[in-house]
Design a protein around this motif. Structure first.
Motif, short mmCIF file in Angstrom:
data_model
loop_
_atom_site.label_atom_id
_atom_site.label_comp_id
_atom_site.label_asym_id
_atom_site.label_seq_id
_atom_site.Cartn_x
_atom_site.Cartn_y
_atom_site.Cartn_z
N UNK A 84 -5.10 2.74 8.08
CA UNK A 84 -5.59 1.40 7.74
C UNK A 84 -6.70 1.52 6.71
N UNK A 85 -6.55 0.84 5.58
CA UNK A 85 -7.58 0.95 4.53
C UNK A 85 -8.85 0.21 4.91
N UNK A 86 -9.94 0.65 4.34
CA UNK A 86 -11.21 -0.06 4.49
C UNK A 86 -11.16 -1.34 3.64
N UNK A 87 -12.08 -2.26 3.83
CA UNK A 87 -12.07 -3.48 3.00
C UNK A 87 -12.09 -3.19 1.50
N UNK A 88 -12.87 -2.20 1.10
CA UNK A 88 -12.93 -1.86 -0.33
C UNK A 88 -11.60 -1.30 -0.80
N UNK A 89 -11.01 -0.40 -0.02
CA UNK A 89 -9.71 0.18 -0.39
C UNK A 89 -8.63 -0.90 -0.41
#
Length: 316
Positions: A84-89
């Protein structure tokens, strides 16, 4: 003894310097990945020509939807786990899907409808230079002289084949504006894809971006149908289905995995140089299929592009 020692030391330094300039095995594999990606993109020209009468938005949406299915199946085979990507990613991936995938194909088709394809190629040929400059601004570093010189050669080489016999290039204001937008979208494939790929890997980023691009394009197709009455999709002919399958599997699924694999090994700046080889690969594909014949300008441009790529890959 002193002279002999000095000579030996100088020779050792020369060998070390030569090794430092040579590409490592990891970098050589990156070059191979980028070249394979460019060859597949060049082959997409013939396939795209088979879809002229197919709905643009819906066809592109189907392409990315099929690519997403292929990528998920490939991930299952490899036992790959999607992180799961971070918000920035996630922001990087959304922008990549919107500009580099969904936006690029649609904008490019519209630009070609407003001006000659060669004129569009002149602008898009500058993408390596844009990538080098933007990456330098983002990382607050100064690009090497080899990389800058190589990018300039690639941009110039991409423009040479577009010159007419009289040495003139005819422009239209609208066509030039949309060509610049296509340039931005093309450069976004590398610039927006590089940051999340370094952290999540090529397979994860490509799968997420393709899925998002399919959704965006389907929504755009529905809006277009409401406004203009253009159908979202229709049953493809056998030739159109084969073209869609090739674009989805070869040009979308495999190309993005190859391209981002090259970025992991070469970096965004040097990988971006290979964008200049796309017109060359397209020319070769068209020549092989008998659709077009190479001209002197095209051969000269191809040589200049190749020189620029080799120059840009050299270490300072």
């Amino acid at each position: 003894m002193t002279a002999t020692t000095t000579t030996a030391t100088t020779a050792t330094k020369s060998v070390k310097s030569l090794k430092a300039r040579m590409l490592s095995s990891r970098e050589r594999s990156g070059v191979a990945l980028a070249l394979a990606a460019v060859c597949l993109i060049g082959g997409s020209v013939a396939a795209a020509g088979r879809l002229r009468d197919f709905p643009v938005m819906g066809g592109q949406a189907a392409r990315y939807a099929l690519a997403t299915v292929f990528l998920i199946l490939w991930a299952r085979i490899r036992g790959h786990t999607f992180v799961r990507p971070t918000p920035v990613q996630a922001l990087w991936i959304v922008l990549l899907a919107a500009m580099g995938m969904a936006g690029y194909g649609v904008v490019l088709l519209h630009a070609v409808s407003l001006t000659a394809p060669g004129n569009v190629g002149v602008v898009i040929g500058a993408s390596p230079l844009v990538i080098v400059l933007v990456r330098a601004l983002l990382t607050r570093t100064r690009p090497s002289r080899n990389l800058m010189a190589g990018a300039l050669c690639v941009a110039a080489g991409s423009a040479v084949p577009q010159l007419t016999t009289g040495g003139q290039v005819q422009w239209s204001a609208a066509g030039f504006a949309w060509s610049c937008l296509a340039l931005a979208c093309g450069a976004a494939i590398t610039l927006l894809g590089a940051p999340p790929t370094e952290q999540l890997g090529a397979l994860t980023v490509t799968t997420y971006a393709c899925g998002l691009a399919a959704v965006m394009l389907f929504v755009a197709a529905l809006i277009t149908r409401t406004v203009t009455g253009t159908p979202v999709l229709r049953a493809p002919t056998a030739v159109e289905f084969a073209a869609l399958a090739f674009l989805a599997l070869g040009v979308t699924t495999v190309v993005f995995l190859l391209w981002y694999g090259a970025i992991e090994r070469l970096g965004a700046g040097r990988t971006g140089l290979f964008n200049g080889l796309t017109p060359v690969a397209s020319l070769i594909a068209l020549s092989v299929t008998g659709t077009a014949t190479a001209t002197v300008h095209q051969a000269a441009g191809a040589a200049l592009v190749l020189f620029g790529v080799v120059l840009g890959l050299r270490r300072a």
